[in-house]
Design a protein around this motif. Structure first.
Motif, PDB file in Angstrom:
ATOM      1  N   THR A  92     -50.536  33.975  69.678  1.00 54.21           N
ATOM      2  CA  THR A  92     -50.043  35.292  70.087  1.00 54.21           C
ATOM      3  C   THR A  92     -49.014  35.822  69.112  1.00 54.21           C
ATOM      4  OG1 THR A  92     -50.417  34.772  72.427  1.00 54.21           O
ATOM      5  CG2 THR A  92     -48.902  36.579  71.927  1.00 54.21           C
ATOM      6  N   LEU A  93     -48.066  34.962  68.726  1.00 51.87           N
ATOM      7  CA  LEU A  93     -47.045  35.368  67.752  1.00 51.87           C
ATOM      8  C   LEU A  93     -47.669  35.727  66.419  1.00 51.87           C
ATOM      9  CD1 LEU A  93     -44.237  32.730  68.457  1.00 51.87           C
ATOM     10  CD2 LEU A  93     -44.116  35.182  68.875  1.00 51.87           C
ATOM     11  N   LEU A  94     -48.644  34.925  66.011  1.00 47.85           N
ATOM     12  CA  LEU A  94     -49.300  35.171  64.723  1.00 47.85           C
ATOM     13  C   LEU A  94     -49.990  36.535  64.737  1.00 47.85           C
ATOM     14  CD1 LEU A  94     -50.080  34.068  61.946  1.00 47.85           C
ATOM     15  CD2 LEU A  94     -52.106  33.054  62.995  1.00 47.85           C
ATOM     16  N   LYS A  95     -50.737  36.826  65.823  1.00 48.95           N
ATOM     17  CA  LYS A  95     -51.428  38.110  65.920  1.00 48.95           C
ATOM     18  C   LYS A  95     -50.439  39.258  65.953  1.00 48.95           C
ATOM     19  CE  LYS A  95     -55.562  36.412  68.327  1.00 48.95           C
ATOM     20  NZ  LYS A  95     -56.313  36.454  69.586  1.00 48.95           N
ATOM     21  N   LYS A  96     -49.347  39.081  66.685  1.00 48.75           N
ATOM     22  CA  LYS A  96     -48.345  40.143  66.816  1.00 48.75           C
ATOM     23  C   LYS A  96     -47.745  40.510  65.473  1.00 48.75           C
ATOM     24  CE  LYS A  96     -43.872  41.098  68.993  1.00 48.75           C
ATOM     25  NZ  LYS A  96     -42.828  40.564  69.880  1.00 48.75           N
ATOM     26  N   TYR A  97     -47.263  39.508  64.742  1.00 49.86           N
ATOM     27  CA  TYR A  97     -46.597  39.801  63.472  1.00 49.86           C
ATOM     28  C   TYR A  97     -47.593  40.122  62.365  1.00 49.86           C
ATOM     29  CZ  TYR A  97     -42.253  38.450  65.652  1.00 49.86           C
ATOM     30  OH  TYR A  97     -41.173  38.414  66.468  1.00 49.86           O
ATOM     31  N   LEU A 112     -47.700  47.034  55.286  1.00 44.45           N
ATOM     32  CA  LEU A 112     -48.344  46.979  53.975  1.00 44.45           C
ATOM     33  C   LEU A 112     -49.179  48.231  53.729  1.00 44.45           C
ATOM     34  CD1 LEU A 112     -49.002  45.423  51.393  1.00 44.45           C
ATOM     35  CD2 LEU A 112     -50.863  44.294  52.622  1.00 44.45           C
ATOM     36  N   ALA A 113     -49.911  48.681  54.753  1.00 46.82           N
ATOM     37  CA  ALA A 113     -50.737  49.884  54.603  1.00 46.82           C
ATOM     38  C   ALA A 113     -49.880  51.107  54.318  1.00 46.82           C
ATOM     39  CB  ALA A 113     -51.569  50.107  55.867  1.00 46.82           C
ATOM     40  N   VAL A 114     -48.724  51.216  55.006  1.00 50.00           N
ATOM     41  CA  VAL A 114     -47.819  52.350  54.781  1.00 50.00           C
ATOM     42  C   VAL A 114     -47.257  52.318  53.368  1.00 50.00           C
ATOM     43  CG1 VAL A 114     -45.612  53.379  55.458  1.00 50.00           C
ATOM     44  CG2 VAL A 114     -47.216  52.630  57.212  1.00 50.00           C
ATOM     45  N   VAL A 115     -46.841  51.114  52.907  1.00 52.02           N
ATOM     46  CA  VAL A 115     -46.294  50.978  51.555  1.00 52.02           C
ATOM     47  C   VAL A 115     -47.339  51.366  50.512  1.00 52.02           C
ATOM     48  CG1 VAL A 115     -45.458  49.322  49.837  1.00 52.02           C
ATOM     49  CG2 VAL A 115     -44.572  49.240  52.163  1.00 52.02           C
ATOM     50  N   LEU A 116     -48.562  50.872  50.678  1.00 54.25           N
ATOM     51  CA  LEU A 116     -49.636  51.208  49.726  1.00 54.25           C
ATOM     52  C   LEU A 116     -49.922  52.709  49.719  1.00 54.25           C
ATOM     53  CD1 LEU A 116     -52.168  48.274  50.329  1.00 54.25           C
ATOM     54  CD2 LEU A 116     -50.722  48.651  48.327  1.00 54.25           C
ATOM     55  N   LEU A 117     -49.886  53.332  50.905  1.00 50.43           N
ATOM     56  CA  LEU A 117     -50.110  54.783  50.986  1.00 50.43           C
ATOM     57  C   LEU A 117     -49.021  55.548  50.245  1.00 50.43           C
ATOM     58  CD1 LEU A 117     -51.679  57.193  52.122  1.00 50.43           C
ATOM     59  CD2 LEU A 117     -50.289  57.010  54.202  1.00 50.43           C
ATOM     60  N   LEU A 118     -47.748  55.123  50.442  1.00 52.66           N
ATOM     61  CA  LEU A 118     -46.638  55.796  49.769  1.00 52.66           C
ATOM     62  C   LEU A 118     -46.723  55.632  48.256  1.00 52.66           C
ATOM     63  CD1 LEU A 118     -43.658  54.896  52.155  1.00 52.66           C
ATOM     64  CD2 LEU A 118     -44.761  57.113  51.877  1.00 52.66           C
ATOM     65  N   VAL A 119     -47.081  54.417  47.816  1.00 58.02           N
ATOM     66  CA  VAL A 119     -47.224  54.172  46.377  1.00 58.02           C
ATOM     67  C   VAL A 119     -48.332  55.049  45.805  1.00 58.02           C
ATOM     68  CG1 VAL A 119     -47.925  52.470  44.647  1.00 58.02           C
ATOM     69  CG2 VAL A 119     -46.300  51.833  46.420  1.00 58.02           C
ATOM     70  N   THR A 120     -49.467  55.134  46.525  1.00 59.75           N
ATOM     71  CA  THR A 120     -50.594  55.958  46.054  1.00 59.75           C
ATOM     72  C   THR A 120     -50.193  57.423  45.948  1.00 59.75           C
ATOM     73  OG1 THR A 120     -52.178  54.436  47.078  1.00 59.75           O
ATOM     74  CG2 THR A 120     -52.964  56.647  46.529  1.00 59.75           C
ATOM     75  N   ILE A 121     -49.504  57.927  46.983  1.00 57.02           N
ATOM     76  CA  ILE A 121     -49.063  59.326  46.977  1.00 57.02           C
ATOM     77  C   ILE A 121     -48.104  59.583  45.825  1.00 57.02           C
ATOM     78  CG2 ILE A 121     -47.716  61.057  48.237  1.00 57.02           C
ATOM     79  CD1 ILE A 121     -48.888  59.874  50.817  1.00 57.02           C
ATOM     80  N   THR A 164     -49.482  44.015  58.535  1.00 58.36           N
ATOM     81  CA  THR A 164     -50.602  44.801  58.000  1.00 58.36           C
ATOM     82  C   THR A 164     -50.284  46.289  58.015  1.00 58.36           C
ATOM     83  OG1 THR A 164     -52.171  43.132  58.814  1.00 58.36           O
ATOM     84  CG2 THR A 164     -53.058  45.291  58.254  1.00 58.36           C
ATOM     85  N   THR A 165     -49.668  46.745  59.102  1.00 57.63           N
ATOM     86  CA  THR A 165     -49.296  48.165  59.210  1.00 57.63           C
ATOM     87  C   THR A 165     -48.282  48.543  58.151  1.00 57.63           C
ATOM     88  OG1 THR A 165     -49.690  48.126  61.600  1.00 57.63           O
ATOM     89  CG2 THR A 165     -48.345  49.928  60.736  1.00 57.63           C
TER      90      THR A 165
END
Length: 213
Positions: A90-95, A103-112, A100-101
């Motif tokens: 449960t902890l593993l799935k939570k974190y 990382l996705a935001v960081v990659l989006l900001l870098v791309t922009i 992942t979220t």
């Protein structure tokens, strides 16, 4: 509490559940060495661990302390045993979801950011004015040219612009405005980063190209 007796009892209950020392340690969030020391009577579990062990083995804390099943256990509602690894998973799935979220935001900001820098640095041109100049429009060029001989094209530019970029755009303008050389002797293309028609003359531009008939 008899540490050795309790340790042997923990080992017996673990085997009844068909768990290895490693699996029990993961369930209890302790090391396999700690479980081994409990079962050998070297150390005893603290009260928190005793409660978790009692839940898993479906016995009472007192039975763990006594190291044996009570002859006449008090009837009680026993909560369902937790599956080994359930809390860990449960902890593993939570974190993992959070990571992942992020990382996705960081990659989006870098791309922009990269796209914006690339867009901002590309040379861009825009024709602002096209006119037959007066003498006042020529500035110091009045010494070299008669205003009646010229047709002027004013271009504003932005971004990082090299001489080759100016030359390439000269060719584009010539394709469209070259026919004015049938009416005048000179086609003057003047480039300004910011053009102010009230104060700028063609000799105050950053770059200028002349086409002659």
């Amino acid at each position: 509490m008899d540490a050795v007796k309790t340790g042997i009892f923990i080992q017996e209950q673990r085997k009844k559940k068909q768990l290895s020392q490693k699996q029990l340690s993961e369930y209890m969030f302790v090391s396999p060495t700690t479980v081994c020391k409990w079962e050998k009577g070297i150390h005893t579990p603290d009260i928190s661990n005793l409660e978790h062990l009692a839940d898993l083995f479906q016995i009472s804390v007192q039975e763990l302390i006594d190291g044996e099943i009570a002859a006449a256990p008090v009837a009680e509602i026993v909560p369902p045993a937790r599956e080994p690894h359930s809390d860990f998973q449960t902890l593993l799935k939570k974190y993992w979801k959070k990571a992942t979220t992020i990382l996705a935001v960081v990659l989006l900001l870098v791309t922009i950011t990269v796209m914006y820098i690339d867009f901002a640095s590309k040379p861009r041109f825009k024709i602002i004015e096209c006119y037959y100049p007066s003498a006042d429009d020529l500035g110091s060029y009045t010494e070299d040219f008669n205003s009646e001989d010229l047709f002027c094209i004013i271009v504003e530019y932005s971004g990082i612009v090299e001489d080759d970029d100016f030359s390439s755009y000269d060719s584009i303008i010539y394709e469209e405005y070259g026919h004015y050389l049938n009416k005048v002797d000179i086609l003057a293309i003047s480039y300004f980063p910011e053009y102010d028609s009230e104060i700028d003359t063609i000799d105050s531009c950053s770059y200028i190209c002349f086409y002659y008939s």
